[in-house]
Design a protein around this motif. Sequence first.
Motif, short mmCIF file in Angstrom:
data_model
loop_
_atom_site.label_atom_id
_atom_site.label_comp_id
_atom_site.label_asym_id
_atom_site.label_seq_id
_atom_site.Cartn_x
_atom_site.Cartn_y
_atom_site.Cartn_z
N HIS A 1 0.85 -1.18 0.00
CA HIS A 1 0.00 0.00 0.00
C HIS A 1 0.89 1.23 0.00
O HIS A 1 1.73 1.38 0.89
N GLN B 1 -2.71 7.65 8.40
CA GLN B 1 -2.86 6.77 7.24
C GLN B 1 -2.58 5.31 7.61
O GLN B 1 -3.24 4.40 7.10
N LYS C 1 -5.61 4.11 9.56
CA LYS C 1 -6.75 3.99 8.63
C LYS C 1 -6.62 2.71 7.79
O LYS C 1 -7.59 1.97 7.63
N LYS C 2 -5.42 2.46 7.26
CA LYS C 2 -5.22 1.26 6.44
C LYS C 2 -5.39 0.00 7.27
O LYS C 2 -5.95 -1.00 6.79
N GLU D 1 -7.37 -0.41 9.81
CA GLU D 1 -8.80 -0.61 10.00
C GLU D 1 -9.47 -1.10 8.72
O GLU D 1 -10.26 -2.05 8.75
N GLU D 2 -9.18 -0.43 7.61
CA GLU D 2 -9.79 -0.81 6.32
C GLU D 2 -9.45 -2.23 5.90
O GLU D 2 -10.27 -2.93 5.34
N GLY D 3 -8.21 -2.64 6.18
CA GLY D 3 -7.74 -3.95 5.75
C GLY D 3 -7.95 -5.05 6.77
O GLY D 3 -7.48 -6.18 6.57
N ASN D 4 -8.64 -4.73 7.87
CA ASN D 4 -8.89 -5.70 8.93
C ASN D 4 -7.59 -6.34 9.44
O ASN D 4 -7.54 -7.55 9.71
N TYR D 5 -6.56 -5.52 9.56
CA TYR D 5 -5.30 -6.02 10.12
C TYR D 5 -5.46 -6.15 11.62
O TYR D 5 -6.14 -5.35 12.27
N SER E 1 -4.54 3.42 17.25
CA SER E 1 -4.85 2.14 16.63
C SER E 1 -5.94 1.36 17.36
O SER E 1 -6.03 1.37 18.58
N HIS E 2 -6.74 0.67 16.56
CA HIS E 2 -7.78 -0.24 17.08
C HIS E 2 -7.20 -1.59 17.46
O HIS E 2 -7.84 -2.39 18.13
#
Length: 141
Positions: free
Chosen positions: A85, A94, A97-98, A100-104, A133-134
């Motif tokens: 990415h 960023q 965000k990535k 979270e979006e990518g379910n890492y 971070s989540h």
Amino acid sequence: MFNRILVAIDGSKMSEKALKSAFNFAKERYSKIGLIHVDKNINISNGMPIATIDKVYSEQRNKGMDLLDRAVSFAAQEGIEIETHYVMGEPAIQIVKKAEEGNYQLIIMGSRGLGNIKGLMLGSVSQKVSQLSHCPVLIIK
């Protein structure tokens, strides 16, 4: 437990260590690796010709993509498939965000990157990522 790992790289020695650690981690746990490289937005001065702006952005993107390509080659030597990415913006935001979006489920990054002295006063990217971070963040020293 960690099936998807996001590794933030910037070309620093610490990010190289983080990448190696992530590969070892992935091999042991059969995890999938995602790599992210974030370039900060460039400050554009008023009156700068569009052709110059395009050239600056193109050069910046090429350097970032080269960094990711080298990491992909290194991963291939280790027998690891990765997704890459490339994004622009504020690095910590960023990266989170990535993730979270990518379910890492885990973010791995170096403790210090190529940031400037401003980073010492405002806090490092790794600190910001760990706060926002989540998912868990593994910071490599």
